[in-house]
Design an enzyme around this catalytic site. Sequence first.
Site, mmCIF file in Angstrom:
data_model
loop_
_atom_site.group_PDB
_atom_site.id
_atom_site.type_symbol
_atom_site.label_atom_id
_atom_site.label_comp_id
_atom_site.label_asym_id
_atom_site.label_seq_id
_atom_site.Cartn_x
_atom_site.Cartn_y
_atom_site.Cartn_z
ATOM 1 N N THR A 1 0.809 -1.226 0.000
ATOM 2 C CA THR A 1 0.000 0.000 0.000
ATOM 3 C C THR A 1 0.840 1.273 0.000
ATOM 4 O O THR A 1 0.283 2.375 -0.087
ATOM 5 C CB THR A 1 -0.927 0.048 1.240
ATOM 6 O OG1 THR A 1 -0.114 -0.052 2.414
ATOM 7 C CG2 THR A 1 -1.948 -1.067 1.229
ATOM 8 N N ARG B 221 -2.796 -3.683 5.115
ATOM 9 C CA ARG B 221 -3.947 -3.543 6.008
ATOM 10 C C ARG B 221 -4.949 -2.521 5.501
ATOM 11 O O ARG B 221 -6.100 -2.538 5.891
ATOM 12 C CB ARG B 221 -3.466 -3.147 7.411
ATOM 13 C CG ARG B 221 -2.690 -4.230 8.133
ATOM 14 C CD ARG B 221 -1.964 -3.677 9.326
ATOM 15 N NE ARG B 221 -1.040 -2.621 8.933
ATOM 16 C CZ ARG B 221 -0.317 -1.890 9.759
ATOM 17 N NH1 ARG B 221 -0.415 -2.088 11.055
ATOM 18 N NH2 ARG B 221 0.499 -0.949 9.301
ATOM 19 N N ARG B 222 -4.511 -1.575 4.633
ATOM 20 C CA ARG B 222 -5.414 -0.491 4.210
ATOM 21 C C ARG B 222 -6.130 -0.859 2.919
ATOM 22 O O ARG B 222 -5.566 -0.733 1.827
ATOM 23 C CB ARG B 222 -4.619 0.810 4.084
ATOM 24 C CG ARG B 222 -4.236 1.379 5.447
ATOM 25 C CD ARG B 222 -3.277 2.527 5.349
ATOM 26 N NE ARG B 222 -1.926 2.111 4.998
ATOM 27 C CZ ARG B 222 -0.883 2.945 4.910
ATOM 28 N NH1 ARG B 222 -1.055 4.228 5.131
ATOM 29 N NH2 ARG B 222 0.317 2.489 4.590
ATOM 30 N N SER C 20 17.548 -4.279 5.750
ATOM 31 C CA SER C 20 17.888 -2.862 5.946
ATOM 32 C C SER C 20 19.369 -2.761 6.273
ATOM 33 O O SER C 20 19.973 -3.725 6.780
ATOM 34 C CB SER C 20 17.090 -2.278 7.116
ATOM 35 O OG SER C 20 17.568 -0.990 7.468
ATOM 36 N N TYR D 15 14.631 -1.969 16.413
ATOM 37 C CA TYR D 15 14.471 -2.007 14.945
ATOM 38 C C TYR D 15 15.695 -2.700 14.339
ATOM 39 O O TYR D 15 15.551 -3.594 13.490
ATOM 40 C CB TYR D 15 14.291 -0.597 14.365
ATOM 41 C CG TYR D 15 14.160 -0.610 12.853
ATOM 42 C CD1 TYR D 15 13.044 -1.180 12.248
ATOM 43 C CD2 TYR D 15 15.161 -0.094 12.029
ATOM 44 C CE1 TYR D 15 12.926 -1.227 10.857
ATOM 45 C CE2 TYR D 15 15.058 -0.130 10.645
ATOM 46 C CZ TYR D 15 13.933 -0.695 10.063
ATOM 47 O OH TYR D 15 13.824 -0.750 8.687
ATOM 48 N N PRO E 119 18.462 -1.742 2.180
ATOM 49 C CA PRO E 119 18.607 -0.325 1.812
ATOM 50 C C PRO E 119 19.048 0.547 2.987
ATOM 51 O O PRO E 119 18.733 0.263 4.149
ATOM 52 C CB PRO E 119 17.190 0.098 1.383
ATOM 53 C CG PRO E 119 16.346 -1.141 1.387
ATOM 54 C CD PRO E 119 17.036 -2.124 2.300
ATOM 55 N N GLY E 120 19.744 1.645 2.625
ATOM 56 C CA GLY E 120 19.922 2.759 3.555
ATOM 57 C C GLY E 120 18.663 3.607 3.510
ATOM 58 O O GLY E 120 17.566 3.089 3.267
ATOM 59 N N THR F 171 10.098 7.325 2.037
ATOM 60 C CA THR F 171 8.774 6.696 1.880
ATOM 61 C C THR F 171 7.940 7.205 3.057
ATOM 62 O O THR F 171 8.246 8.246 3.625
ATOM 63 C CB THR F 171 8.896 5.151 1.966
ATOM 64 O OG1 THR F 171 9.450 4.835 3.264
ATOM 65 C CG2 THR F 171 9.783 4.567 0.883
HETATM 66 P P1 NDP Z 1 6.216 2.466 4.212
HETATM 67 O O1 NDP Z 1 5.761 2.881 5.566
HETATM 68 O O2 NDP Z 1 6.123 3.460 3.100
HETATM 69 O O3 NDP Z 1 5.480 1.122 3.774
HETATM 70 C C1 NDP Z 1 5.363 0.049 4.671
HETATM 71 C C2 NDP Z 1 4.392 -0.978 4.126
HETATM 72 O O4 NDP Z 1 4.321 -2.063 5.057
HETATM 73 C C3 NDP Z 1 2.990 -0.422 3.967
HETATM 74 O O5 NDP Z 1 2.445 -0.898 2.759
HETATM 75 C C4 NDP Z 1 2.231 -1.018 5.143
HETATM 76 O O6 NDP Z 1 0.880 -1.281 4.755
HETATM 77 C C5 NDP Z 1 2.964 -2.359 5.321
HETATM 78 N N1 NDP Z 1 2.781 -2.912 6.661
HETATM 79 C C6 NDP Z 1 3.231 -2.419 7.836
HETATM 80 N N2 NDP Z 1 2.818 -3.181 8.852
HETATM 81 C C7 NDP Z 1 2.072 -4.177 8.315
HETATM 82 C C8 NDP Z 1 1.352 -5.277 8.837
HETATM 83 N N3 NDP Z 1 1.318 -5.513 10.159
HETATM 84 N N4 NDP Z 1 0.696 -6.100 7.995
HETATM 85 C C9 NDP Z 1 0.731 -5.879 6.665
HETATM 86 N N5 NDP Z 1 1.394 -4.855 6.099
HETATM 87 C C10 NDP Z 1 2.050 -4.014 6.918
HETATM 88 O O7 NDP Z 1 7.746 2.020 4.413
HETATM 89 P P2 NDP Z 1 8.841 1.441 3.372
HETATM 90 O O8 NDP Z 1 8.277 1.222 2.045
HETATM 91 O O9 NDP Z 1 10.028 2.307 3.518
HETATM 92 O O10 NDP Z 1 9.174 0.068 4.094
HETATM 93 C C11 NDP Z 1 9.135 -1.183 3.441
HETATM 94 C C12 NDP Z 1 10.217 -2.078 4.015
HETATM 95 O O11 NDP Z 1 11.490 -1.505 3.744
HETATM 96 C C13 NDP Z 1 10.144 -2.268 5.517
HETATM 97 O O12 NDP Z 1 10.429 -3.622 5.817
HETATM 98 C C14 NDP Z 1 11.259 -1.369 6.040
HETATM 99 O O13 NDP Z 1 11.769 -1.804 7.277
HETATM 100 C C15 NDP Z 1 12.267 -1.513 4.927
HETATM 101 N N6 NDP Z 1 13.277 -0.469 4.833
HETATM 102 C C16 NDP Z 1 12.911 0.845 4.685
HETATM 103 C C17 NDP Z 1 13.889 1.823 4.610
HETATM 104 C C18 NDP Z 1 13.566 3.269 4.528
HETATM 105 O O14 NDP Z 1 14.466 4.110 4.795
HETATM 106 N N7 NDP Z 1 12.371 3.657 4.124
HETATM 107 C C19 NDP Z 1 15.316 1.468 4.603
HETATM 108 C C20 NDP Z 1 15.564 0.070 4.782
HETATM 109 C C21 NDP Z 1 14.584 -0.854 4.868
HETATM 110 P P3 NDP Z 1 -0.428 -1.055 5.674
HETATM 111 O O15 NDP Z 1 -0.108 0.066 6.628
HETATM 112 O O16 NDP Z 1 -1.496 -0.752 4.687
HETATM 113 O O17 NDP Z 1 -0.612 -2.373 6.339
HETATM 114 C C1 8X3 Z 2 15.609 2.048 7.494
HETATM 115 C C2 8X3 Z 2 16.967 2.658 7.428
HETATM 116 O O1 8X3 Z 2 18.828 3.732 8.800
HETATM 117 O O2 8X3 Z 2 16.528 4.430 9.263
HETATM 118 O O3 8X3 Z 2 15.677 0.667 7.624
HETATM 119 O O4 8X3 Z 2 17.311 2.290 9.974
HETATM 120 S S1 8X3 Z 2 17.418 3.292 8.941
#
Ligand code: NDP
Ligand code: 8X3
Length: 252
Positions: A11, A34-35, A139, A152, A182-183, A187
């Site tokens: 989402t 979830r949304r 991550s 985390y 990723p760093g 998002t």
């Molecule tokens: P967003 O918050 O933009 O997206 C997170 C997504 O995860 C949403 O679609 C949300 O959907 C879903 N989600 C969260 N909790 C649940 C749940 N309990 N059940 C189902 N879906 C869930 O973050 P990102 O796109 O940045 O994150 C995606 C992944 O990348 C994560 O694992 C994050 O740890 C990882 N990551 C992100 C980084 C960053 O800097 N952004 C760097 C490194 C890793 P909904 O709320 O609709 O359920």
């Molecule tokens: C997200 C990157 O550096 O905020 O996984 O933990 S950081």
Amino acid sequence: MPKTVLITGATAGIGLACARLFAGQKYNLILIGRRIERLQILADELIKEFEVEVIIRVIDVRQKNEVAQLNHLPDHWKQIDVLINNAGLSQGLDPIHEGNTDDWDTMIDTNVKGLLYVTRVVSPWMVKNKSGHIVNIGSIAGKETYANGNVYCASKHAVDSLNKAMRIDLLPFGIKVTAIHPGAVKTEFSEVRFKGDKERAEKVYEGFDPLNAGDIADSVWFAVNRPVHVNINEIIIMPTSQANTNYMIKNL
Ligand code: NDP
Ligand code: 8X3
């Protein structure tokens, strides 16, 4: 015959970017989040724009009984070529002695247990087919530990470890396993971490050029599109202006 990808957390952010990229490559999609409104809008868009088949499932990956819904997918939807374990989040940024234990539960339940529950349902289908590719979104926090990142970071270290474990256990079945680490990616991640505090979230990316969700989708696509005999075990991908979790250059 079109291929099928299942994406958790479709989402927003990285999951949504992967959904668009794979749809553009004519994959059929199973999208989880979830949304429901967002899932529905995205599915309608992808079906219209790319003429692919899309099904959505409203699942909180923390809930084992909700993840079990996937067992009721029609058989042909169980021929999953790619599983992207992406759903994840951070909650809070507090020192260990001040941490909120509910936040700890949420991170561990989502990032570790949720990833496991989904994998436990989908991987036997891949084993049966003797093919498939699991992509785990880890991550840089799974490679390093930074101040106040404690739980985390621990949850993402667990993802790193599970990625290696899956690679070993699924080796005899020709199933590929990849982690993308990723760093900083811009998002909704920081907004979620700071529980809706947009101003604080915006400050995280102020003055430097973070990755975007499309950059991560591209690296997922790269890993998935290697020849049959090639497995990318992991990719660490950083913004040019960020060397690691502690060194980043503002106004490069
Ligand atoms: P967003 O918050 O933009 O997206 C997170 C997504 O995860 C949403 O679609 C949300 O959907 C879903 N989600 C969260 N909790 C649940 C749940 N309990 N059940 C189902 N879906 C869930 O973050 P990102 O796109 O940045 O994150 C995606 C992944 O990348 C994560 O694992 C994050 O740890 C990882 N990551 C992100 C980084 C960053 O800097 N952004 C760097 C490194 C890793 P909904 O709320 O609709 O359920
Ligand atoms: C997200 C990157 O550096 O905020 O996984 O933990 S950081």
